[in-house]
Design a protein around this motif. Structure first.
Motif, PDB file in Angstrom:
ATOM      1  N   ARG A 167      41.686  41.110  37.372  1.00 13.01           N
ATOM      2  CA  ARG A 167      42.778  40.794  38.311  1.00 13.01           C
ATOM      3  C   ARG A 167      42.724  41.653  39.564  1.00 13.01           C
ATOM      4  O   ARG A 167      43.131  41.225  40.631  1.00 13.01           O
ATOM      5  CB  ARG A 167      44.139  41.037  37.643  1.00 13.01           C
ATOM      6  CG  ARG A 167      44.591  39.900  36.783  1.00 13.01           C
ATOM      7  CD  ARG A 167      46.073  39.996  36.520  1.00 13.01           C
ATOM      8  NE  ARG A 167      46.487  39.136  35.430  1.00 13.01           N
ATOM      9  CZ  ARG A 167      46.687  37.827  35.533  1.00 13.01           C
ATOM     10  NH1 ARG A 167      46.523  37.222  36.689  1.00 13.01           N
ATOM     11  NH2 ARG A 167      47.053  37.120  34.484  1.00 13.01           N
ATOM     12  N   GLU A 168      42.208  42.873  39.405  1.00 12.98           N
ATOM     13  CA  GLU A 168      42.128  43.765  40.571  1.00 12.98           C
ATOM     14  C   GLU A 168      40.977  43.396  41.496  1.00 12.98           C
ATOM     15  O   GLU A 168      40.696  44.103  42.458  1.00 12.98           O
ATOM     16  CB  GLU A 168      42.023  45.230  40.118  1.00 12.98           C
ATOM     17  CG  GLU A 168      43.353  45.747  39.595  1.00 12.98           C
ATOM     18  CD  GLU A 168      43.312  47.207  39.133  1.00 12.98           C
ATOM     19  OE1 GLU A 168      42.251  47.854  39.303  1.00 12.98           O
ATOM     20  OE2 GLU A 168      44.326  47.664  38.598  1.00 12.98           O
ATOM     21  N   GLY A 169      40.253  42.336  41.164  1.00 18.99           N
ATOM     22  CA  GLY A 169      39.249  41.822  42.111  1.00 18.99           C
ATOM     23  C   GLY A 169      37.822  42.251  41.849  1.00 18.99           C
ATOM     24  O   GLY A 169      36.998  42.232  42.759  1.00 18.99           O
ATOM     25  N   ASN A 170      37.525  42.632  40.604  1.00 12.24           N
ATOM     26  CA  ASN A 170      36.139  42.968  40.270  1.00 12.24           C
ATOM     27  C   ASN A 170      35.501  41.822  39.488  1.00 12.24           C
ATOM     28  O   ASN A 170      36.200  41.058  38.824  1.00 12.24           O
ATOM     29  CB  ASN A 170      36.111  44.216  39.377  1.00 12.24           C
ATOM     30  CG  ASN A 170      36.797  45.394  40.043  1.00 12.24           C
ATOM     31  OD1 ASN A 170      36.274  45.951  40.991  1.00 12.24           O
ATOM     32  ND2 ASN A 170      37.995  45.739  39.568  1.00 12.24           N
ATOM     33  N   SER A 171      34.171  41.745  39.557  1.00 10.37           N
ATOM     34  CA  SER A 171      33.440  40.866  38.644  1.00 10.37           C
ATOM     35  C   SER A 171      32.985  41.723  37.476  1.00 10.37           C
ATOM     36  O   SER A 171      32.434  42.810  37.690  1.00 10.37           O
ATOM     37  CB  SER A 171      32.213  40.275  39.329  1.00 10.37           C
ATOM     38  OG  SER A 171      32.618  39.375  40.335  1.00 10.37           O
ATOM     39  N   LEU A 172      33.210  41.231  36.276  1.00 12.98           N
ATOM     40  CA  LEU A 172      32.859  42.020  35.098  1.00 12.98           C
ATOM     41  C   LEU A 172      31.764  41.355  34.272  1.00 12.98           C
ATOM     42  O   LEU A 172      31.760  40.127  34.102  1.00 12.98           O
ATOM     43  CB  LEU A 172      34.094  42.185  34.197  1.00 12.98           C
ATOM     44  CG  LEU A 172      34.903  43.482  34.345  1.00 12.98           C
ATOM     45  CD1 LEU A 172      35.371  43.662  35.779  1.00 12.98           C
ATOM     46  CD2 LEU A 172      36.089  43.480  33.397  1.00 12.98           C
ATOM     47  N   VAL A 173      30.847  42.181  33.764  1.00 13.05           N
ATOM     48  CA  VAL A 173      29.968  41.763  32.672  1.00 13.05           C
ATOM     49  C   VAL A 173      30.349  42.681  31.523  1.00 13.05           C
ATOM     50  O   VAL A 173      30.325  43.909  31.661  1.00 13.05           O
ATOM     51  CB  VAL A 173      28.483  41.942  33.042  1.00 13.05           C
ATOM     52  CG1 VAL A 173      27.595  41.739  31.816  1.00 13.05           C
ATOM     53  CG2 VAL A 173      28.077  40.962  34.141  1.00 13.05           C
ATOM     54  N   VAL A 174      30.772  42.095  30.409  1.00 13.33           N
ATOM     55  CA  VAL A 174      31.259  42.894  29.283  1.00 13.33           C
ATOM     56  C   VAL A 174      30.189  42.970  28.201  1.00 13.33           C
ATOM     57  O   VAL A 174      29.524  41.980  27.905  1.00 13.33           O
ATOM     58  CB  VAL A 174      32.567  42.265  28.715  1.00 13.33           C
ATOM     59  CG1 VAL A 174      32.999  42.947  27.427  1.00 13.33           C
ATOM     60  CG2 VAL A 174      33.678  42.331  29.763  1.00 13.33           C
TER      61      VAL A 174
END
Ligand code: ADP
Ligand code: ASP
Ligand code: MG
Length: 328
Positions: A54-61
Motif C-alpha cells: 500500500r505504501e507504493g512498493n513492488s514486493l517479491v515475497v
C-alpha cells in the motif's frame, strides 16, 4: 459493464482503474519459519506485506516452511532410510494435519478455504506417494522430500493475502533458481537464474501481482529439485535481490535485527543498527543463525541494502547491512 469487470490489477490490490505507472521501489521480503508458523504469525506477515504494498512498493515475497516442518521432513527421510513404515505414516499424517490446522484457522472465506485445503491435499498426496514408494534414501530424494515444506507454506501465505484483497501468485523456485547437482547444499547458476527469474517474476510485478516464492529450493538443469542448505531461504532472498536488481532485501525474522551474539542465549548481547556486508558475512559464516552463511554473497559489492527486521515488532528499526566503499 459491471464494476467487477472494470477492476484492474494495480499495486498488488484489486483497485478501480488506478493509472499510476511510476516505477516503484522493488523490495524482496523473506519471511522465516516463525513468521509463517501459525495463523497469528501469518496474519502479521500478511499485514506487513499489505502495508509495504500500500505504501507504493513492488514486493517479491520469499517464504520458508512453517517452523519445525523441515525438521519433520528430515525425520520422514530417516524413516525411509531405516525402513520404518509405521513411523513414516504417522510422521506424514502429523505434517498434513499441522498444515490443515493452520489453514483452517486463518479466517478465510468459504471458497478460499476450500481451494486452499484442496491444494494442501494435492501437494500432500504427491509427497505421500513419493515418500511411501521409496526404499532407501539418497540426497537427491531427500531434497525432493524437504521441498514440500516451502511448497505447502507458500499456498497458505497466498490464501491469506488473497483474503486481504491483494493479488498474489505462488511461484515454485524450481522454475527460476537453477543450481548445480550438489543436493543438500546446491549453488545457484546466477546467469541462468537471472534470466528465468526476470522472465517470470518481473511481468508479474509489473502487472501488480505479488509473487510468493518458495525459499530454500531450486532445481538442476534437468529439473531435479535441490535445496540450498538448511536455513537457505535467506539465500533465496538475496539471490533474487541480486538477479532482479532489487532496491533492497528484507529478512523478516523473530528478533529485532543482528546482535553481537544470539540474544536468546546471551542477555548482554548488543543490538547492531548497521554493519558492513563484510562484517555481516563474517558473522553469518561464524554461525550467527539470523543470517544463513551465504546470504551476503550475492549482494557483495552491489548497492543493494539488506535489512533484518522483526515480524513481531515491525516498527523497530532493524539492522541495515550495507556495502561500504572508501567514500562512504
Ligand atoms: P528464521 O526462521 O526467521 O529464518 P532463524 O531461527 O533462522 O529464523 O534465525 C533467527 C534466530 O537467530 C533468532 O531467534 C536468534 O535466536 C538467532 N541468532 C543467532 N545469532 C544471532 C545474532 N547474532 N543476532 C540475532 N539473532 C541471532
Ligand atoms: N525451511 C528450511 C529450513 O528449515 C529453510 C529455511 O527455513 O530457511 O532449513
Ligand atoms: Mg533462518
Amino acid at each position: 459493464m459491471t464494476k467487477e469487470l472494470l477492476v484492474t490489477k494495480q499495486n498488488g490490490f484489486m483497485n478501480d482503474c488506478d493509472t499510476e505507472t511510476a516505477t516503484k521501489p522493488l523490495l524482496v521480503m523473506k519471511f522465516g519459519g516463525t513468521s509463517v508458523g501459525g495463523p497469528i504469525p501469518i496474519a502479521r506477515t500478511t499485514s506487513i506485506i499489505e502495508r509495504y504494498t500500500r505504501e507504493g512498493n513492488s514486493l517479491v515475497v520469499v517464504a520458508s516452511a512453517i517452523k519445525g516442518v523441515t525438521d519433520s521432513l528430515v525425520g520422514i527421510g530417516k524413516c525411509i532410510q531405516d525402513g520404518k513404515r509405521l513411523e513414516l505414516e504417522l510422521g506424514l499424517e502429523d505434517i498434513f494435519y499441522r498444515h490443515l490446522d493452520v489453514a483452517n484457522n486463518l479466517n478465510l472465506s468459504h471458497p478460499l478455504k476450500t481451494s486452499l485445503n484442496t491444494r494442501i491435499e494435492e501437494l500432500f498426496f504427491e509427497l505421500y506417494q513419493y515418500a511411501s514408494e521409496l526404499r532407501g534414501l539418497t540426497s537427491e530424494k531427500s531434497d525432493r522430500i524437504l521441498s514440500y515444506g516451502e511448497r505447502l507454506s507458500i499456498r497458505i501465505v497466498q490464501a491469506k493475502l488473497l483474503s486481504r484483497g491483494l493479488v498474489a501468485e505462488t511461484v515454485d523456485a524450481t522454475e527460476i533458481i537453477e543450481t548445480d547437482d550438489n543436493f543438500g547444499q546446491a549453488s545457484p547458476d546466477i546467469e541462468k537464474t537471472a534470466r528465468y527469474a526476470r522472465d517470470l517474476l518481473l511481468p508479474m510485478v509489473t502487472d501488480g501481482v505479488i509473487p510468493i516464492v518458495t525459499g530454500f529450493i531450486g532445481s538442476t538443469r534437468y529439473r531435479k529439485t535441490t535445496t540450498l542448505g538448511r536455513g537457505g531461504s535467506d539465500y533465496t532472498a538475496s539471490i533474487l535481490g541480486k538477479v532482479l536488481d532489487a532496491d533492497e532485501v528484507w529478512i523478516w525474522t523473530d528478533v529485532d535485527g543482528v546482535y553481537s551474539a544470539d540474544p536468546r542465549k546471551e542477555p548482554n548481547a548488543q543490538f547492531i543498527p548497521e554493519l558492513s556486508q563484510v562484517r555481516a558475512h563474517q558473522m553469518a559464516m561464524a554461525g550467527a543463525r539470523v543470517l544463513y552463511p551465504k546470504t551476503i554473497e550475492p549482494l557483495m559489492g552491489t548497492g543493494i541494502d539488506l535489512w533484518v527486521k522483526n515480524t513481531f515488532n515491525p516498527d523497530a528499526a532493524g539492522t541495515r547491512v550495507y556495502y561500504k566503499t572508501d567514500s562512504k
